[in-house]
Enzyme design. Structure first.
Site, short mmCIF file in Angstrom:
data_model
loop_
_atom_site.label_atom_id
_atom_site.label_comp_id
_atom_site.label_asym_id
_atom_site.label_seq_id
_atom_site.Cartn_x
_atom_site.Cartn_y
_atom_site.Cartn_z
N GLN A 83 93.70 19.52 -23.10
CA GLN A 83 93.45 19.95 -24.49
C GLN A 83 94.36 19.21 -25.48
O GLN A 83 94.09 19.22 -26.68
CB GLN A 83 93.64 21.46 -24.63
CG GLN A 83 92.58 22.27 -23.88
CD GLN A 83 92.82 23.76 -24.03
OE1 GLN A 83 93.57 24.34 -23.28
NE2 GLN A 83 92.19 24.38 -25.01
N HIS B 93 90.05 30.46 -16.67
CA HIS B 93 89.60 29.74 -17.87
C HIS B 93 90.34 28.39 -17.96
O HIS B 93 89.72 27.34 -18.17
CB HIS B 93 89.88 30.61 -19.10
CG HIS B 93 89.69 29.94 -20.42
ND1 HIS B 93 88.82 30.40 -21.39
CD2 HIS B 93 90.26 28.82 -20.97
CE1 HIS B 93 88.87 29.59 -22.44
NE2 HIS B 93 89.74 28.64 -22.22
N GLU B 94 91.66 28.44 -17.78
CA GLU B 94 92.46 27.21 -17.90
C GLU B 94 92.14 26.23 -16.78
O GLU B 94 92.09 25.02 -17.00
CB GLU B 94 93.96 27.54 -17.91
CG GLU B 94 94.43 28.44 -19.05
CD GLU B 94 94.00 27.97 -20.42
OE1 GLU B 94 93.86 26.75 -20.62
OE2 GLU B 94 93.78 28.82 -21.31
N GLY C 202 97.01 30.47 -23.63
CA GLY C 202 96.90 29.51 -22.53
C GLY C 202 96.51 28.14 -23.05
O GLY C 202 95.85 28.03 -24.09
N CYS D 42 89.10 30.07 -27.10
CA CYS D 42 89.72 28.84 -26.61
C CYS D 42 90.23 28.05 -27.81
O CYS D 42 89.54 27.94 -28.81
CB CYS D 42 88.67 28.02 -25.85
SG CYS D 42 89.30 26.46 -25.21
N LEU D 43 91.44 27.49 -27.68
CA LEU D 43 92.00 26.72 -28.79
C LEU D 43 91.17 25.47 -29.08
O LEU D 43 91.26 24.91 -30.17
CB LEU D 43 93.46 26.35 -28.49
CG LEU D 43 94.43 27.54 -28.43
CD1 LEU D 43 95.82 27.08 -27.99
CD2 LEU D 43 94.51 28.26 -29.78
N HIS E 118 89.28 24.02 -17.40
CA HIS E 118 89.60 22.85 -18.24
C HIS E 118 89.98 21.64 -17.38
O HIS E 118 89.67 20.50 -17.74
CB HIS E 118 90.80 23.15 -19.16
CG HIS E 118 90.44 23.90 -20.41
ND1 HIS E 118 89.59 23.39 -21.37
CD2 HIS E 118 90.84 25.10 -20.88
CE1 HIS E 118 89.48 24.25 -22.37
NE2 HIS E 118 90.23 25.31 -22.10
ZN ZN Z 1 90.41 26.99 -23.31
#
Ligand code: ZN
Length: 175
Positions: free
Chosen positions: A51, A136-137, A46, A94-95, A140
Site C-alpha cells: 500500500q 484483509h492485510e 492495518g 481500507c486505506l 494485500h
Molecule cells: Zn486494506
C-alpha cells in the site's frame, strides 16, 4: 520515521504479489516503523507494505481502541496454517479505498505463522477483529483488495467513488 504516501485504487501496483522477506534486518524494521507512522497518521488499523508501493510481505496493525494505549504489531511473511468453518461478517474499510465500507465474510479464527519485529517466529491462533484484519492485510500481499470479495457492480462503485474524491481534491488544490 517517515510518513509514506498510501496508494489508492485503481493503482495497478496494488495488484502486485509481494515477495517474502525471509530474514529480518534493520531495513525491514525501518520499513515497519515507517508503515506504523503512516498508518497512525492516516489513521487506520492495518497496513500492508504494497500500500506504500513496496512489494514485500510485511504488515503492521494496531487494534487498540481510542481510549487504550497504542499496541503496534508487526508481521513479516505471515501465513495462515489453519482456519475454521465458522465465518465472521464485518464491515471492512481500507486505506487504499478511502471512505468506502462493505461487509465481508472471513473465517472467524485462523492459526497464524509469522516473523515478528525481532525476527522471532510466532505461531498462534487469533480470532475476532484480529482474524478479520490480518486476513484483509494478507490479501494485500497477494494483490487482492477487500472490494475484490464484492460483486463487480459494488467494486466499480467503490473505485469510481475514490477516483471522484481524488479529482475533487485536485480541483480544490488548483483553485
Ligand atoms: Zn486494506
Amino acid at each position: 520515521m517517515t510518513i509514506q504516501k498510501i496508494l489508492t485504487v485503481p493503482n495497478p501496483v496494488l495488484k502486485q504479489v509481494s515477495r517474502p522477506v525471509k530474514t529480518m534486518d534493520d531495513q525491514i524494521r525501518k520499513l515497519m516503523d515507517d508503515m506504523l507512522e503512516t498508518m497512525y497518521d492516516a489513521p487506520g488499523i492495518g497496513l500492508a507494505a504494497i500500500q506504500v508501493g513496496i512489494p514485500l510481505r510485511v504488515i503492521v496493525m494496531d487494534l487498540a481502541g481510542p481510549d487504550e494505549d497504542p499496541a503496534p504489531m508487526c508481521f513479516a511473511d505471515p501465513e495462515v496454517l489453519e482456519d475454521v468453518e465458522e465465518m465472521r461478517l464485518w464491515e471492512e474499510g481500507c486505506l487504499s479505498v478511502p471512505d468506502f465500507y462493505e461487509d465481508v465474510e472471513r473465517p472467524e479464527r485462523v492459526k497464524l505463522k509469522y516473523m515478528d519485529y525481532h525476527g522471532k517466529e510466532v505461531v498462534k491462533w487469533v480470532d475476532g477483529l484480529f482474524a478479520t484484519c490480518i486476513q484483509h492485510e494478507m490479501d494485500h500481499l497477494n494483490g487482492v483488495l477487500f472490494i475484490d470479495h464484492l460483486s463487480r457492480l459494488k467494486r466499480q462503485r467503490a473505485v469510481r467513488k475514490v477516483q471522484k474524491a481524488e479529482r475533487d481534491r485536485a480541483i480544490e488544490a488548483a483553485e
